[in-house]
Design a protein around this motif. Structure first.
Motif, short mmCIF file in Angstrom:
data_model
loop_
_atom_site.label_atom_id
_atom_site.label_comp_id
_atom_site.label_asym_id
_atom_site.label_seq_id
_atom_site.Cartn_x
_atom_site.Cartn_y
_atom_site.Cartn_z
N LEU A 48 0.84 -1.20 0.00
CA LEU A 48 0.00 0.00 0.00
C LEU A 48 0.88 1.25 0.00
O LEU A 48 1.80 1.38 0.81
N ALA A 49 0.59 2.18 -0.91
CA ALA A 49 1.44 3.36 -1.07
C ALA A 49 1.06 4.50 -0.13
O ALA A 49 1.92 5.29 0.26
N HIS A 50 -0.22 4.62 0.22
CA HIS A 50 -0.67 5.73 1.05
C HIS A 50 -1.59 5.23 2.16
O HIS A 50 -2.29 4.22 1.99
N ASP A 51 -1.60 5.96 3.28
CA ASP A 51 -2.53 5.63 4.35
C ASP A 51 -3.97 5.73 3.84
O ASP A 51 -4.28 6.57 2.98
N ILE A 52 -4.82 4.88 4.39
CA ILE A 52 -6.26 4.95 4.09
C ILE A 52 -7.00 5.25 5.39
O ILE A 52 -6.97 4.45 6.34
N ALA A 53 -7.65 6.41 5.43
CA ALA A 53 -8.50 6.75 6.57
C ALA A 53 -9.93 6.32 6.26
O ALA A 53 -10.39 6.42 5.12
N ALA A 54 -10.61 5.83 7.27
CA ALA A 54 -11.97 5.33 7.08
C ALA A 54 -12.88 6.45 6.59
O ALA A 54 -13.08 7.44 7.30
N PRO A 55 -13.44 6.33 5.37
CA PRO A 55 -14.33 7.37 4.86
C PRO A 55 -15.73 7.32 5.48
O PRO A 55 -16.53 8.25 5.29
N LEU A 56 -16.03 6.27 6.20
CA LEU A 56 -17.31 6.12 6.87
C LEU A 56 -17.10 5.19 8.06
O LEU A 56 -16.13 4.43 8.10
N PRO A 57 -17.99 5.24 9.04
CA PRO A 57 -17.83 4.32 10.17
C PRO A 57 -18.21 2.91 9.78
O PRO A 57 -18.99 2.69 8.86
N LEU A 58 -17.64 1.95 10.47
CA LEU A 58 -18.02 0.54 10.30
C LEU A 58 -18.47 -0.02 11.64
O LEU A 58 -17.71 0.04 12.61
N PRO A 59 -19.67 -0.57 11.74
CA PRO A 59 -20.70 -0.52 10.69
C PRO A 59 -21.20 0.91 10.51
O PRO A 59 -21.12 1.73 11.42
N PRO A 60 -21.76 1.21 9.33
CA PRO A 60 -22.20 2.58 9.06
C PRO A 60 -23.49 2.96 9.78
O PRO A 60 -23.85 4.14 9.80
N PHE A 61 -24.19 1.99 10.35
CA PHE A 61 -25.41 2.26 11.10
C PHE A 61 -25.53 1.22 12.20
O PHE A 61 -24.99 0.12 12.12
N THR A 62 -26.25 1.57 13.25
CA THR A 62 -26.47 0.64 14.35
C THR A 62 -27.40 -0.48 13.89
O THR A 62 -28.46 -0.23 13.32
N ASN A 63 -27.00 -1.73 14.17
CA ASN A 63 -27.78 -2.85 13.64
C ASN A 63 -27.79 -4.01 14.62
O ASN A 63 -27.04 -4.05 15.60
N SER A 64 -28.65 -4.97 14.33
CA SER A 64 -28.80 -6.14 15.19
C SER A 64 -27.70 -7.16 14.92
O SER A 64 -27.37 -7.44 13.75
N ALA A 65 -27.13 -7.72 15.97
CA ALA A 65 -26.09 -8.73 15.84
C ALA A 65 -26.65 -10.13 15.71
O ALA A 65 -25.90 -11.08 15.43
N VAL A 66 -27.98 -10.28 15.91
CA VAL A 66 -28.60 -11.61 15.91
C VAL A 66 -29.99 -11.53 15.28
O VAL A 66 -30.55 -10.45 15.08
N ASP A 67 -30.54 -12.70 14.99
CA ASP A 67 -31.96 -12.80 14.67
C ASP A 67 -32.73 -12.80 15.98
O ASP A 67 -32.39 -13.58 16.90
N GLY A 68 -33.74 -11.95 16.11
CA GLY A 68 -34.47 -11.93 17.37
C GLY A 68 -35.55 -10.88 17.41
O GLY A 68 -36.24 -10.64 16.41
N TYR A 69 -35.66 -10.19 18.57
CA TYR A 69 -36.72 -9.22 18.79
C TYR A 69 -36.13 -7.99 19.45
O TYR A 69 -35.45 -8.08 20.48
N ALA A 70 -36.41 -6.83 18.85
CA ALA A 70 -35.87 -5.57 19.34
C ALA A 70 -36.85 -4.89 20.27
O ALA A 70 -38.06 -4.82 19.99
N VAL A 71 -36.32 -4.39 21.39
CA VAL A 71 -37.15 -3.69 22.37
C VAL A 71 -36.37 -2.50 22.92
O VAL A 71 -35.17 -2.37 22.69
N ALA A 72 -37.07 -1.67 23.69
CA ALA A 72 -36.42 -0.56 24.38
C ALA A 72 -35.83 -1.07 25.69
O ALA A 72 -36.46 -1.84 26.41
N GLY A 73 -34.62 -0.63 26.00
CA GLY A 73 -33.96 -1.09 27.22
C GLY A 73 -34.73 -0.77 28.47
O GLY A 73 -34.67 -1.52 29.45
N ARG A 74 -35.48 0.33 28.46
CA ARG A 74 -36.25 0.69 29.66
C ARG A 74 -37.39 -0.27 29.93
O ARG A 74 -37.96 -0.28 31.04
N ASP A 75 -37.77 -1.08 28.89
CA ASP A 75 -38.88 -2.02 29.06
C ASP A 75 -38.45 -3.43 29.43
O ASP A 75 -39.29 -4.33 29.54
N LEU A 76 -37.17 -3.67 29.62
CA LEU A 76 -36.68 -5.03 29.85
C LEU A 76 -37.28 -5.63 31.11
O LEU A 76 -37.32 -4.98 32.17
#
Length: 417
Positions: A48-76
């Motif tokens: 590699l000839a030049h440094d590469i800075a991340a042009p976007l965050p990884l992951p680019p959006f908050t997402n689920s790590a599993v198959d399941g059911y999403a809820v609000a933490g206050r309702d746990l």
């Protein structure tokens, strides 16, 4: 064309250690400056000839790590399981049609963006469905099973540094940034030839006292694995004048000249004299076995390395002299060879103040420990000792004897290229 300054050969007299040799190479070789832009799919093994800075965050959006059911933490559920109505469904590549409201759950799949209002995901195997609702157990922590945006790499982070020899995982990272091509150092141009009247190329008629040339093909394959552009110069005969002419003709067009054979001190070993007639050469005697005679020189600013003619010696000295030279010429970050600790299954004696490499196979002993077993025959000319083994055990200068059960350092052949 890359260059090597003459004063790198000022070291004379005693045999040079492997570390001294590598240090001189790193300090004195000037990397090539030419850069080319290459399609991402063709960058494996390139520098590699030049440094590469991340042009976007990884992951680019908050997402689920599993198959399941999403809820609000206050309702746990806190003390006992609780049923939640299922308000919708979001798949990978899609988005939720509406936010998750208090007291609700949403069906979600791995990689899908988290819906507004939810910050926690229950794994589907930890819940049960009952009367159209999902029953969620107590005890899950808020934020569980969620991958926040930038969790892997934040935007702007120096993700890949110049000088890295690119691997498949590096290419995957560049692809994850959406890049389609990379700037890499052009391939190092290396000319390779063998020397000796006793050699003929495969496919040619072989005289009764001649051998088919094998070293040249081994070295070209090793150079190719380092990403070099290799020119096969064939075999040069044992004649100083013709050797000198051939070297001088090649020098100005190459970054490195690599020879095999003819670098010892015998009357018919003419490489040293040929180089001295058209350039500068000091015989570099390394404190290494196999492979002590190694010649290094300069012709018209182009470095030359002359390796021994015995195939095992040629292989070992390639690893410790040619490999770091190629990496230095390409501006690559030095890649240290780190031996893996294994148990010796053999006895061996060696001289002090010399690095030695023993050809071995690995086997799993009865107690499950990896054990190195020495190839049964000695000799730097035994190609079978490279073909029928897994790698090399490295014995440092201060070691004089190895006994069964002792811990030794193992270098796999795969790690050497």
């Amino acid at each position: 064309m890359a260059q090597l300054s003459d004063d790198c050969f000022a070291f004379g007299g005693p045999m040079m250690s492997v570390e001294e040799a590598v240090g001189l190479i790193a300090a004195r070789v000037t990397p090539v400056r030419d850069v080319e832009t290459v399609a991402l799919a063709r960058t494996d093994g390139r520098i590699l000839a030049h440094d590469i800075a991340a042009p976007l965050p990884l992951p680019p959006f908050t997402n689920s790590a599993v198959d399941g059911y999403a809820v609000a933490g206050r309702d746990l559920p806190q003390t006992s399981e609780q049923a939640f109505p299922i308000t919708g469904r979001v798949q990978a590549g899609g988005s939720a049609a509406a936010p998750v409201k208090p007291g609700q759950a949403m069906r979600i799949f791995t990689g899908a963006p988290m819906p507004d209002g939810a910050d926690t995901v229950f794994m589907q195997e930890d819940v049960r469905l009952e009367d159209g609702q999902v029953v969620l157990p107590a005890g899950l922590k808020p934020g569980a099973n969620v991958r926040p945006a930038g969790e892997d790499i934040p935007a702007g982070h120096a993700a890949l540094r110049a000088g890295r020899r690119l691997r498949p995982q590096d290419i995957a990272l560049a692809a994850a940034f959406g890049l389609t091509e990379l700037d890499v150092v052009r391939r190092i141009r290396v000319a390779v030839f063998s020397t000796g009247n006793e050699l003929v190329s495969p496919g040619e008629a072989r005289g009764a006292a001649q051998l088919f040339d094998s070293n040249r093909f081994m070295l070209m394959a090793m150079l190719a694995r380092l990403g070099c552009e290799v020119s096969d110069l064939g075999i040069l005969r044992d004649d100083r004048a013709s050797l000198a002419r051939a070297l001088q003709q090649v020098a100005g067009r190459q970054d490195l000249i690599l020879t095999t054979g003819g670098v010892s001190t015998g009357e018919e070993d003419h490489v040293k004299a040929a180089v001295e007639s058209v350039g500068t050469l000091v015989l570099w005697r390394m404190a290494i076995k196999p492979g002590r005679p190694v010649a290094m020189g300069i012709i018209d600013g182009t470095p030359l390395i002359g390796l021994p003619g015995n195939p095992v010696a040629s292989f070992v000295t390639f690893v410790h002299v040619v490999r770091p030279t190629v990496l230095a010429l390409s501006g690559a970050v030095p890649e240290a060879l780190v031996p893996m600790p294994v148990r010796a299954g053999f006895t061996y004696k060696k001289k002090i103040a010399r690095r030695e490499y023993v050809r071995v196979n690995l086997r799993k002993a009865a107690d499950g420990t990896l054990e190195a077993v020495k190839f049964p025959r000695e000799g730097a000319g035994l190609l079978s000792s490279l073909v029928d083994t897994d790698g090399l055990v490295e014995l440092d200068e201060d070691v004089t004897q190895v006994e069964p059960g002792q811990t030794v350092g193992f270098l796999s052949y795969a790690s050497l290229m």
